[in-house]
Write a protein that holds these residues in place. Structure first.
Motif, PDB file in Angstrom:
ATOM      1  N   GLY A 102       1.712  -0.497 -15.807  1.00  0.00           N
ATOM      2  CA  GLY A 102       2.571  -1.362 -16.611  1.00  0.00           C
ATOM      3  C   GLY A 102       2.928  -2.623 -15.864  1.00  0.00           C
ATOM      4  O   GLY A 102       2.407  -2.890 -14.774  1.00  0.00           O
ATOM      5  N   GLU A 103       3.838  -3.393 -16.444  1.00  0.00           N
ATOM      6  CA  GLU A 103       4.250  -4.646 -15.816  1.00  0.00           C
ATOM      7  C   GLU A 103       5.093  -4.416 -14.573  1.00  0.00           C
ATOM      8  O   GLU A 103       5.173  -5.280 -13.692  1.00  0.00           O
ATOM      9  N   VAL A 104       5.753  -3.272 -14.500  1.00  0.00           N
ATOM     10  CA  VAL A 104       6.497  -2.883 -13.302  1.00  0.00           C
ATOM     11  C   VAL A 104       6.168  -1.425 -13.003  1.00  0.00           C
ATOM     12  O   VAL A 104       5.861  -0.649 -13.908  1.00  0.00           O
ATOM     13  N   PRO A 105       6.220  -1.025 -11.739  1.00  0.00           N
ATOM     14  CA  PRO A 105       6.007   0.387 -11.420  1.00  0.00           C
ATOM     15  C   PRO A 105       7.180   1.238 -11.887  1.00  0.00           C
ATOM     16  O   PRO A 105       8.270   0.726 -12.178  1.00  0.00           O
ATOM     17  N   PHE A 106       6.967   2.510 -11.938  1.00  0.00           N
ATOM     18  CA  PHE A 106       8.025   3.482 -12.164  1.00  0.00           C
ATOM     19  C   PHE A 106       8.937   3.475 -10.931  1.00  0.00           C
ATOM     20  O   PHE A 106       8.493   3.719  -9.813  1.00  0.00           O
ATOM     21  N   LEU A 107      10.212   3.157 -11.132  1.00  0.00           N
ATOM     22  CA  LEU A 107      11.162   3.095 -10.025  1.00  0.00           C
ATOM     23  C   LEU A 107      11.960   4.392  -9.978  1.00  0.00           C
ATOM     24  O   LEU A 107      12.658   4.740 -10.939  1.00  0.00           O
ATOM     25  N   LEU A 108      11.852   5.097  -8.855  1.00  0.00           N
ATOM     26  CA  LEU A 108      12.540   6.375  -8.693  1.00  0.00           C
ATOM     27  C   LEU A 108      13.675   6.213  -7.684  1.00  0.00           C
ATOM     28  O   LEU A 108      13.431   6.068  -6.485  1.00  0.00           O
ATOM     29  N   ALA A 124       3.348  -4.126  -8.999  1.00  0.00           N
ATOM     30  CA  ALA A 124       2.518  -3.643 -10.109  1.00  0.00           C
ATOM     31  C   ALA A 124       1.181  -4.371 -10.145  1.00  0.00           C
ATOM     32  O   ALA A 124       0.128  -3.755 -10.370  1.00  0.00           O
ATOM     33  N   ARG A 125       1.193  -5.671  -9.915  1.00  0.00           N
ATOM     34  CA  ARG A 125      -0.064  -6.433  -9.926  1.00  0.00           C
ATOM     35  C   ARG A 125      -0.970  -6.006  -8.771  1.00  0.00           C
ATOM     36  O   ARG A 125      -2.196  -6.034  -8.901  1.00  0.00           O
ATOM     37  N   ASP A 164       2.058  -4.327   3.938  1.00  0.00           N
ATOM     38  CA  ASP A 164       1.188  -5.499   3.840  1.00  0.00           C
ATOM     39  C   ASP A 164       0.491  -5.505   2.472  1.00  0.00           C
ATOM     40  O   ASP A 164      -0.116  -4.503   2.079  1.00  0.00           O
ATOM     41  N   PRO A 165       0.593  -6.605   1.723  1.00  0.00           N
ATOM     42  CA  PRO A 165      -0.005  -6.635   0.380  1.00  0.00           C
ATOM     43  C   PRO A 165      -1.493  -6.313   0.369  1.00  0.00           C
ATOM     44  O   PRO A 165      -1.974  -5.643  -0.557  1.00  0.00           O
ATOM     45  N   ALA A 166      -2.230  -6.762   1.382  1.00  0.00           N
ATOM     46  CA  ALA A 166      -3.665  -6.476   1.420  1.00  0.00           C
ATOM     47  C   ALA A 166      -3.913  -4.983   1.613  1.00  0.00           C
ATOM     48  O   ALA A 166      -4.809  -4.405   0.976  1.00  0.00           O
ATOM     49  N   ASP A 167      -3.122  -4.353   2.473  1.00  0.00           N
ATOM     50  CA  ASP A 167      -3.263  -2.912   2.667  1.00  0.00           C
ATOM     51  C   ASP A 167      -2.894  -2.156   1.392  1.00  0.00           C
ATOM     52  O   ASP A 167      -3.583  -1.204   0.999  1.00  0.00           O
ATOM     53  N   VAL A 208       9.543  -2.605  -0.900  1.00  0.00           N
ATOM     54  CA  VAL A 208       8.934  -3.509   0.077  1.00  0.00           C
ATOM     55  C   VAL A 208       9.721  -4.821   0.070  1.00  0.00           C
ATOM     56  O   VAL A 208       9.673  -5.566  -0.914  1.00  0.00           O
ATOM     57  N   PRO A 209      10.456  -5.126   1.134  1.00  0.00           N
ATOM     58  CA  PRO A 209      11.200  -6.392   1.169  1.00  0.00           C
ATOM     59  C   PRO A 209      10.272  -7.581   0.960  1.00  0.00           C
ATOM     60  O   PRO A 209       9.194  -7.660   1.553  1.00  0.00           O
ATOM     61  N   GLY A 210      10.685  -8.474   0.076  1.00  0.00           N
ATOM     62  CA  GLY A 210       9.884  -9.665  -0.187  1.00  0.00           C
ATOM     63  C   GLY A 210       8.900  -9.517  -1.324  1.00  0.00           C
ATOM     64  O   GLY A 210       8.284 -10.504  -1.733  1.00  0.00           O
ATOM     65  N   LEU A 211       8.717  -8.299  -1.840  1.00  0.00           N
ATOM     66  CA  LEU A 211       7.815  -8.079  -2.969  1.00  0.00           C
ATOM     67  C   LEU A 211       8.613  -7.493  -4.135  1.00  0.00           C
ATOM     68  O   LEU A 211       9.258  -6.450  -3.993  1.00  0.00           O
ATOM     69  N   THR A 212       8.565  -8.159  -5.271  1.00  0.00           N
ATOM     70  CA  THR A 212       9.267  -7.673  -6.455  1.00  0.00           C
ATOM     71  C   THR A 212       8.479  -6.541  -7.098  1.00  0.00           C
ATOM     72  O   THR A 212       7.291  -6.314  -6.797  1.00  0.00           O
TER      73      THR A 212
END
Length: 259
Positions: A10-16, A202-203, A173-176, A193-197
């Motif tokens: 989806g547009e955002v992950p499932f937040l638990l 999700a993307r 790390d986004p690449a990882d 992840v600090p700095g990643l919304t």
């Protein structure tokens, strides 16, 4: 929707969000979350124990049972399963009554043989096929074999063993993260992840984000600030209203037949 269904793309992950007691779980439920996880750190710390060492077993069992009447799914953080024997782990999970579990491939802050961890996963799924098994890979978390190749080898072994999801705490790390999401054929779970919304995660391909011990640590910090602000003559911080918390507990007690 089932607990497994919450992990859909989806547009955002499932937040638990992760709870450490009944009031924190009630607060998350009132905030509209359809599921809560437990946090082994918060559960152990509340009882005066450090995280790990299988110290959270009894308190986790008690908390999962206390949350059984709430209208939300519960996923339990069971550390390494609280046993080395796969059959014992499977029986523990079957008796626990949670909708999902996190089970980590480390014991005593050391990675374990992935074959032994895979055996636990297979035993749990055979005994409790409806429980969502989130296999935690602790390579990045512990800084041991903390590379993509080692992490993916473990993750893919656990998927073959029957894991429904893979949790890689400490990977930021986004690449990882993108490489993990692409190579792991089940939902990828990470910590905040600090700095990643959430949309950015999700993307990348992340399907579940857990808060881990963050809410518990934030609560401890807020409690300290409340006391020090009073001591130092500073403005009082925001706090939940007493009547709101009291009503939640009164309603919870009545619904559970404990009044």
């Amino acid at each position: 929707m089932s607990f497994a269904g919450l992990h859909r793309p989806g547009e955002v992950p499932f937040l638990l969000p992760n709870a450490w007691d009944v009031p924190s779980a009630l607060a998350f439920a009132d905030a509209g979350f359809p599921a809560v996880g437990t946090t082994s750190f918060g559960v152990a710390a509340t009882a005066g124990h450090p995280d790990g060492g299988r110290a959270s077993r009894a308190a986790t069992v008690a908390l999962v049972r206390a949350l059984a009447e709430l209208p939300l799914y519960v996923s339990a953080d069971i550390e390494d399963g609280y046993a080395d024997d796969a059959g014992q782990v499977a029986e523990f999970v079957a008796a626990l009554g949670a909708d999902g579990i996190n089970i980590e491939d480390s014991t005593g802050e050391r990675l374990v043989d992935p074959a032994a961890h895979a055996e636990k996963i297979t035993a749990v799924k055979r005994r409790s096929p409806d429980v969502f098994v989130n296999a935690r890979v602790d390579t990045y978390w512990l800084g041991q074999d903390a590379d993509l190749t080692s992490t993916l080898e473990r993750a893919q072994r656990y998927v073959r063993a029957g894991a429904d999801g893979v949790f890689v705490p400490g990977a930021t790390d986004p690449a990882d993260l993108a490489a993990l999401a692409e190579a792991i054929p089940v939902p990828l779970n990470v910590l905040v992840v600090p700095g990643l919304t959430l949309p950015e995660l999700a993307r990348i391909g992340v399907r579940r984000v857990s808060t881990g011990s963050l809410p518990y640590r934030a609560a401890v910090q807020a409690a300290t600030l409340a006391a020090t602000h009073v001591r130092d003559g500073l403005p009082l911080p925001d706090a939940a209203a007493y009547p709101v918390l009291q009503k939640r507990l009164t309603d919870y007690e009545a619904a559970a037949g404990r009044d």
